[in-house]
Write a protein that holds these residues in place. Structure first.
Motif, short mmCIF file in Angstrom:
data_model
loop_
_atom_site.label_atom_id
_atom_site.label_comp_id
_atom_site.label_asym_id
_atom_site.label_seq_id
_atom_site.Cartn_x
_atom_site.Cartn_y
_atom_site.Cartn_z
N LYS A 30 0.89 -1.15 0.09
CA LYS A 30 0.01 0.02 -0.10
C LYS A 30 0.90 1.17 0.09
CE LYS A 30 -4.58 -1.13 1.59
NZ LYS A 30 -5.77 -0.64 2.42
N GLY A 31 2.17 1.32 -0.37
CA GLY A 31 2.85 2.33 -0.60
C GLY A 31 3.45 3.25 0.61
N ASP A 32 3.43 4.57 0.55
CA ASP A 32 3.50 5.10 1.87
C ASP A 32 2.88 4.78 3.08
OD1 ASP A 32 5.31 6.28 0.26
OD2 ASP A 32 4.20 8.15 -0.11
N ARG A 33 1.69 4.05 3.05
CA ARG A 33 0.81 3.62 4.15
C ARG A 33 1.58 2.71 4.94
NH1 ARG A 33 -4.90 3.50 5.70
NH2 ARG A 33 -5.08 1.83 7.13
N CYS A 34 2.50 1.93 4.46
CA CYS A 34 3.06 0.89 4.89
C CYS A 34 4.13 1.45 6.22
CB CYS A 34 3.58 -0.21 4.05
SG CYS A 34 2.47 -1.01 3.13
N LEU A 35 4.38 2.70 5.74
CA LEU A 35 5.42 3.47 6.51
C LEU A 35 5.10 4.31 7.71
CD1 LEU A 35 7.80 4.69 3.71
CD2 LEU A 35 8.13 2.48 5.00
N SER A 36 3.57 4.25 7.92
CA SER A 36 3.07 5.29 8.74
C SER A 36 2.64 4.27 9.91
CB SER A 36 1.95 6.10 8.22
OG SER A 36 0.74 5.12 7.64
N LYS A 37 1.97 4.85 10.93
CA LYS A 37 1.17 4.33 12.24
C LYS A 37 0.03 3.68 11.87
CE LYS A 37 3.40 7.30 15.35
NZ LYS A 37 2.89 8.28 16.51
N LYS A 38 -0.63 4.04 10.39
CA LYS A 38 -1.73 3.26 9.93
C LYS A 38 -1.59 1.71 9.37
CE LYS A 38 -4.20 7.89 9.05
NZ LYS A 38 -4.86 8.51 7.71
N CYS A 39 -0.38 1.60 9.49
CA CYS A 39 -0.02 0.31 8.73
C CYS A 39 -0.69 -0.93 9.66
CB CYS A 39 1.43 0.00 8.81
SG CYS A 39 1.93 -1.59 8.07
N ALA A 40 -1.41 -1.87 9.04
CA ALA A 40 -2.09 -2.85 9.77
C ALA A 40 -1.16 -3.65 10.68
CB ALA A 40 -2.97 -4.00 8.66
N VAL A 41 0.02 -4.00 9.98
CA VAL A 41 1.04 -4.81 10.95
C VAL A 41 1.34 -4.10 12.17
CG1 VAL A 41 3.31 -5.71 10.95
CG2 VAL A 41 2.03 -5.95 8.77
N GLU A 42 1.46 -2.81 12.11
CA GLU A 42 1.64 -1.82 13.51
C GLU A 42 0.52 -2.18 14.36
OE1 GLU A 42 4.64 -0.79 13.92
OE2 GLU A 42 5.89 -1.01 12.07
N ARG A 43 -0.54 -1.89 13.84
CA ARG A 43 -1.65 -1.80 14.61
C ARG A 43 -2.11 -3.35 15.32
NH1 ARG A 43 -5.94 0.97 10.75
NH2 ARG A 43 -7.45 0.67 12.84
N ARG A 44 -2.23 -4.32 14.39
CA ARG A 44 -2.43 -5.62 14.70
C ARG A 44 -1.63 -6.64 13.99
NH1 ARG A 44 -8.50 -6.35 13.36
NH2 ARG A 44 -8.07 -5.62 11.43
N GLY A 45 -0.71 -7.18 14.96
CA GLY A 45 0.42 -8.22 14.23
C GLY A 45 -0.30 -9.75 14.23
N THR A 46 -1.59 -9.82 14.53
CA THR A 46 -2.13 -11.13 14.53
C THR A 46 -2.54 -11.64 13.09
OG1 THR A 46 -4.16 -10.35 15.00
CG2 THR A 46 -2.85 -11.03 17.06
N ALA A 47 -2.90 -13.06 12.98
CA ALA A 47 -3.00 -13.47 11.93
C ALA A 47 -4.45 -12.97 11.34
CB ALA A 47 -3.08 -15.23 11.74
N PRO A 48 -4.97 -12.85 10.33
CA PRO A 48 -6.45 -12.48 9.88
C PRO A 48 -7.37 -13.64 10.10
CG PRO A 48 -4.99 -13.12 7.84
CD PRO A 48 -4.08 -12.99 9.14
N GLY A 49 -8.53 -13.26 10.60
CA GLY A 49 -9.67 -14.48 10.59
C GLY A 49 -10.19 -14.05 12.10
N GLN A 50 -11.23 -14.71 11.97
CA GLN A 50 -12.05 -14.90 13.37
C GLN A 50 -11.40 -15.46 14.58
OE1 GLN A 50 -15.84 -16.51 13.18
NE2 GLN A 50 -16.58 -15.76 14.94
N LYS A 51 -11.39 -14.55 15.64
CA LYS A 51 -10.64 -15.26 16.99
C LYS A 51 -11.72 -15.62 18.12
CE LYS A 51 -6.72 -13.61 14.95
NZ LYS A 51 -7.32 -13.10 14.19
N THR A 52 -11.54 -16.67 18.53
CA THR A 52 -12.53 -17.27 19.34
C THR A 52 -11.68 -17.90 20.63
OG1 THR A 52 -12.42 -19.50 18.61
CG2 THR A 52 -14.04 -17.97 17.82
N GLN A 53 -12.44 -18.02 21.65
CA GLN A 53 -11.70 -18.26 23.11
C GLN A 53 -11.40 -19.64 23.12
OE1 GLN A 53 -14.15 -17.30 26.47
NE2 GLN A 53 -13.90 -15.07 26.24
N ASN A 54 -12.17 -20.67 22.18
CA ASN A 54 -11.45 -22.06 22.08
C ASN A 54 -10.90 -22.57 21.27
OD1 ASN A 54 -13.60 -22.27 24.14
ND2 ASN A 54 -15.21 -22.66 22.71
N THR A 55 -10.23 -21.25 20.66
CA THR A 55 -9.19 -21.67 19.44
C THR A 55 -8.01 -22.52 20.03
OG1 THR A 55 -9.89 -19.36 18.47
CG2 THR A 55 -7.76 -20.64 17.54
N LYS A 56 -7.78 -23.57 19.28
CA LYS A 56 -6.59 -24.42 19.62
C LYS A 56 -5.23 -23.57 19.46
CE LYS A 56 -8.98 -28.64 19.00
NZ LYS A 56 -8.92 -30.14 18.17
#
Length: 231
Positions: A30-56
């Motif tokens: 995503k160009g310059d967005r990846c260098l800013s604080k809006k980058c998804a990796v900076e905000r959430r480094g978890t894997a994409p997808g639904q998260k549940t408490q019973n996740t193994k």
């Protein structure tokens, strides 16, 4: 013309979540967005997808799984799909020399990647779109195929009508202030570029170079051995 149209930030999050060292992996989709604080990796480094408490707990990744992730990382970095990626590997296998270096060189010589390397586009996706919309000329001829492989001595120019647009005025100004690879020469006067030589392994940035080794080539060898080779 097939291309990935889903959310691209989830791709970086997937590679970061499966990283063995825990480092933040950015594919700069995503160009310059990846260098800013809006980058998804900076905000959430978890894997994409639904998260549940019973996740193994995540199972341990096998050696082939790590190889596959390295291959996927490199494929997404250059924005090519599986079949095209495998075809580049087949071509590299037929060339004398080191297959890994030749394979990486073919990906780096794609026209959309060259436009991105010249800083005329913020991302490879944008560079691909600009090429498809016939904004560039290759050796004086209008081209609209982003997968064209450039050769040493080729000249890439911005079409005269496109130079006046705000997008290219800003892009050319950005290209003047940023560094470009040593194997490319950019002329600020007429907004043209020349391929001086074929890129060597040392002239390609680390994000692409560090994945072009056995971890990428091994799963490709397995995949190609299970599928018929097209003539």
């Amino acid at each position: 013309m097939a291309r990935y149209t889903e959310a691209v930030c989830r791709l970086c999050r997937r590679e970061t979540a499966t990283s063995k060292t825990g480092e933040k992996i950015k594919l700069f989709l995503k160009g310059d967005r990846c260098l800013s604080k809006k980058c998804a990796v900076e905000r959430r480094g978890t894997a994409p997808g639904q998260k549940t408490q019973n996740t193994k707990a995540r199972q341990k990744i096998s050696e082939y799984g790590r190889q596959l992730r390295e291959k996927q990382k490199m494929r997404r970095y250059y924005g090519v799909l599986e079949t095209q990626f495998a075809n580049y590997f087949r071509v590299a296998q037929r060339v004398k020399g080191k297959t890994g270096a030749t394979f990486l060189q073919l990906l780096e010589r794609r026209l959309d990647n060259v436009v991105y390397r010249l800083n005329l586009a913020q991302s490879r996706a944008q560079a691909r779109q600009l090429v498809c919309h016939r904004h560039f000329r290759l050796n004086g001829r209008i081209v609209n195929v982003p997968s064209i492989i450039v050769k040493a001595g080729d000249v890439i120019t911005v079409s005269d009508r496109s130079k006046a647009s705000d997008l290219f005025v800003q892009g050319i100004e950005t290209a003047k202030n940023r560094r470009h690879p040593e194997w490319l020469e950019f002329n600020e006067t007429d907004a043209s570029a020349k391929v001086l030589t074929l890129p060597s392994r040392e002239q390609i940035d680390n994000a692409g170079r560090r994945t072009a080794h056995r971890r990428v080539l091994q799963p490709l060898v397995v995949i190609l051995s299970l599928s018929p080779v097209s003539s």
